[in-house]
Motif scaffolding. Sequence first.
Motif, PDB file in Angstrom:
ATOM      1  N   VAL A 230       0.839  -1.214   0.000  1.00  0.00           N
ATOM      2  CA  VAL A 230       0.000   0.000   0.000  1.00  0.00           C
ATOM      3  C   VAL A 230       0.866   1.254   0.000  1.00  0.00           C
ATOM      4  N   LEU A 231       1.881   1.286   0.848  1.00  0.00           N
ATOM      5  CA  LEU A 231       2.760   2.456   0.889  1.00  0.00           C
ATOM      6  C   LEU A 231       3.534   2.619  -0.419  1.00  0.00           C
ATOM      7  N   SER A 232       3.951   1.533  -1.015  1.00  0.00           N
ATOM      8  CA  SER A 232       4.672   1.613  -2.289  1.00  0.00           C
ATOM      9  C   SER A 232       3.773   2.172  -3.386  1.00  0.00           C
ATOM     10  N   PHE A 233       2.523   1.754  -3.398  1.00  0.00           N
ATOM     11  CA  PHE A 233       1.605   2.252  -4.435  1.00  0.00           C
ATOM     12  C   PHE A 233       1.312   3.734  -4.247  1.00  0.00           C
ATOM     13  N   ILE A 234       1.172   4.162  -3.007  1.00  0.00           N
ATOM     14  CA  ILE A 234       0.937   5.587  -2.754  1.00  0.00           C
ATOM     15  C   ILE A 234       2.141   6.424  -3.204  1.00  0.00           C
ATOM     16  N   MET A 235       3.331   5.978  -2.895  1.00  0.00           N
ATOM     17  CA  MET A 235       4.532   6.680  -3.338  1.00  0.00           C
ATOM     18  C   MET A 235       4.643   6.673  -4.865  1.00  0.00           C
ATOM     19  N   PHE A 236       4.249   5.588  -5.475  1.00  0.00           N
ATOM     20  CA  PHE A 236       4.251   5.498  -6.933  1.00  0.00           C
ATOM     21  C   PHE A 236       3.327   6.551  -7.552  1.00  0.00           C
ATOM     22  N   LEU A 237       2.148   6.738  -6.988  1.00  0.00           N
ATOM     23  CA  LEU A 237       1.216   7.746  -7.510  1.00  0.00           C
ATOM     24  C   LEU A 237       1.737   9.158  -7.283  1.00  0.00           C
ATOM     25  N   ILE A 238       2.379   9.394  -6.162  1.00  0.00           N
ATOM     26  CA  ILE A 238       2.905  10.742  -5.892  1.00  0.00           C
ATOM     27  C   ILE A 238       4.030  11.084  -6.855  1.00  0.00           C
ATOM     28  N   ILE A 239       4.919  10.141  -7.113  1.00  0.00           N
ATOM     29  CA  ILE A 239       6.049  10.391  -8.005  1.00  0.00           C
ATOM     30  C   ILE A 239       5.584  10.626  -9.445  1.00  0.00           C
ATOM     31  N   LEU A 240       4.600   9.855  -9.885  1.00  0.00           N
ATOM     32  CA  LEU A 240       4.142   9.937 -11.269  1.00  0.00           C
ATOM     33  C   LEU A 240       2.928  10.846 -11.439  1.00  0.00           C
ATOM     34  N   ASN A 241       2.710  11.722 -10.498  1.00  0.00           N
ATOM     35  CA  ASN A 241       1.548  12.608 -10.583  1.00  0.00           C
ATOM     36  C   ASN A 241       1.634  13.537 -11.790  1.00  0.00           C
ATOM     37  N   ASP A 242       2.846  13.999 -12.133  1.00  0.00           N
ATOM     38  CA  ASP A 242       3.003  14.903 -13.271  1.00  0.00           C
ATOM     39  C   ASP A 242       2.784  14.204 -14.600  1.00  0.00           C
TER      40      ASP A 242
ATOM     41  N   LYS B  63      -9.412   6.322 -12.752  1.00  0.00           N
ATOM     42  CA  LYS B  63     -10.306   5.391 -12.051  1.00  0.00           C
ATOM     43  C   LYS B  63      -9.592   4.073 -11.772  1.00  0.00           C
ATOM     44  N   HIS B  64      -8.706   3.676 -12.672  1.00  0.00           N
ATOM     45  CA  HIS B  64      -7.946   2.447 -12.460  1.00  0.00           C
ATOM     46  C   HIS B  64      -7.050   2.558 -11.232  1.00  0.00           C
ATOM     47  N   PHE B  65      -6.339   3.652 -11.095  1.00  0.00           N
ATOM     48  CA  PHE B  65      -5.473   3.845  -9.932  1.00  0.00           C
ATOM     49  C   PHE B  65      -6.290   3.925  -8.645  1.00  0.00           C
ATOM     50  N   CYS B  66      -7.455   4.558  -8.714  1.00  0.00           N
ATOM     51  CA  CYS B  66      -8.314   4.641  -7.536  1.00  0.00           C
ATOM     52  C   CYS B  66      -8.788   3.238  -7.119  1.00  0.00           C
ATOM     53  N   PHE B  67      -9.177   2.432  -8.097  1.00  0.00           N
ATOM     54  CA  PHE B  67      -9.619   1.068  -7.786  1.00  0.00           C
ATOM     55  C   PHE B  67      -8.474   0.251  -7.186  1.00  0.00           C
ATOM     56  N   CYS B  68      -7.288   0.371  -7.749  1.00  0.00           N
ATOM     57  CA  CYS B  68      -6.137  -0.385  -7.233  1.00  0.00           C
ATOM     58  C   CYS B  68      -5.823  -0.017  -5.799  1.00  0.00           C
ATOM     59  N   LEU B  69      -5.874   1.274  -5.494  1.00  0.00           N
ATOM     60  CA  LEU B  69      -5.586   1.704  -4.123  1.00  0.00           C
ATOM     61  C   LEU B  69      -6.647   1.189  -3.148  1.00  0.00           C
ATOM     62  N   VAL B  70      -7.918   1.244  -3.545  1.00  0.00           N
ATOM     63  CA  VAL B  70      -8.993   0.777  -2.669  1.00  0.00           C
ATOM     64  C   VAL B  70      -8.878  -0.717  -2.432  1.00  0.00           C
ATOM     65  N   ILE B  71      -8.607  -1.489  -3.483  1.00  0.00           N
ATOM     66  CA  ILE B  71      -8.547  -2.940  -3.331  1.00  0.00           C
ATOM     67  C   ILE B  71      -7.354  -3.364  -2.484  1.00  0.00           C
ATOM     68  N   LEU B  72      -6.253  -2.616  -2.557  1.00  0.00           N
ATOM     69  CA  LEU B  72      -5.086  -2.909  -1.721  1.00  0.00           C
ATOM     70  C   LEU B  72      -5.381  -2.641  -0.250  1.00  0.00           C
ATOM     71  N   VAL B  73      -6.062  -1.540   0.024  1.00  0.00           N
ATOM     72  CA  VAL B  73      -6.387  -1.206   1.411  1.00  0.00           C
ATOM     73  C   VAL B  73      -7.364  -2.222   1.980  1.00  0.00           C
ATOM     74  N   LEU B  74      -8.383  -2.630   1.218  1.00  0.00           N
ATOM     75  CA  LEU B  74      -9.348  -3.613   1.690  1.00  0.00           C
ATOM     76  C   LEU B  74      -8.677  -4.968   1.939  1.00  0.00           C
ATOM     77  N   SER B  75      -7.750  -5.311   1.054  1.00  0.00           N
ATOM     78  CA  SER B  75      -7.038  -6.570   1.253  1.00  0.00           C
ATOM     79  C   SER B  75      -6.203  -6.536   2.526  1.00  0.00           C
TER      80      SER B  75
END
Length: 470
Positions: free
Chosen positions: A315-327, A341-353
């Motif tokens: 989860v932390l790696s994915f969040i850092m990945f989104l912050i770095i590639l925000n531009d 929407k794909h990134f939002c779904f991935c983050l939600v499914i990781l947190v639920l897991s």
Amino acid sequence: MRPMDHSVLKCCLFSLLLLTVSAADPPSNAAILASEMTPGNASNTANAGQAPNTSTNTSNTASTNQPSNTATSSRATTPSCTTRRCLASMLIAKEALSQPQSPSCISNISVPLIVYETLSVDTKDLRFESHLQVMLSWEDPDLSWDTSVYHHDMVVLPVSKIWTPELHVTNGVQTTIKHSNKDLLVHSNGTIEHMVIMNTVVGCEVNLYNYPFASDFCPIAINVWALKGCGMFLNFGNVSTTSANRGDWLTENVKLDAKGGRDDRNYLWVSLKMRSENPFLSLVLPSILIIVADVVSFSLPLGGGERISFKVTLVLSFIMFLIILNDLLPGGGQCSPIIRKHFCFCLVILVLSTLQSMVLTRLAKCGTLWPCSLSKSKDSLLKDTDNEEESKSDIKASAEEKNTALQKVVKFLNKMAAQDQKNAIHHRFANKVDLICFCIYLTILIVYAVVILYFSFGSQCKINQLDFWS
């Protein structure tokens, strides 16, 4: 012979000479002066001693005026100079700095060739920059000349001394136009050829719905001034492209069109397609790999905390990945990109897991979903009860002296076995729930993959790129 007779004779001879000259040439001032002379005046002039000088000066004047008149008549038919520089100076002196005034009040500007090049596409601000080389040709009758007098078909004139048409981009955010050269070419019939270079930034809401598999059309509306039947009209010719590859975008085609068939609404229809290799490798593929790693993490045991720590790391790696590639993520608009929407779904499914693994770990250890404080209080209460019973039994045993140390060991072992059996039941139950959650999790991912592929390739979003005219 007397002196008076000599003066009269000279006057008569001079009159005969002037009459002969006047027969070949129109009367000059000297002839008129001689005709006005009388014998009396001649005698007075002779008596004053000036007759010889007057006759000499008059004859010189007559002889000088004859070639002067001939040169004047020749200059009326032949120019003083016929060089290109002289011709250019003559055309510049006309000061043709205004638009050619035709009877219809319209000047037709021919655009035989446009060389187009896409410089960059900004998916963040929804703009793209283009470079155009525009060939122009028009007629100005005031700049024509007679080739029988000036034996030159073309001449070069400075562009600052001649009127040139001004182009503008209707939907341009920022446009710079400059002349390709300081000079332009003028033909003998008044046709002028010139080239201008345009750098324009056009606001185009590129359809990024299927990003990174996006493709769209963007217009560049090139027009000129026209108002109430006066002004200019553009007659377009051919369009060619150079350097079709610019970054992640490919210019597939460029064609000319006019909205509603109107001559005053011309535009270049630029077909753009995104090369999806780089965005797919840098954005989509890492998110897919992180989801696959999360699926595989279900093979880790519930006890010990290894699964929870691993999922938290994902989860932390994915969040850092989104912050770095925000531009690198595209901007919004009428058609928001599916990848957001794909990134939002991935983050939600990781947190639920991760939350699911934490709950099941608690269930496998304690057999209950109550918070730790409540469960500990119950355990301590049961433990105290057992201790009391043991103390009572010890007192009774000591009183009755019937129990031995072997009985205590047997009771302790039975208690440990009961606890192990109880923990095994909790683990089996938690593993069954974990297997059900894994099946549900995997089913959701498979359904999501089918849906996202359908929307990425089968669904479309429509945008009216010509709304700036409406």
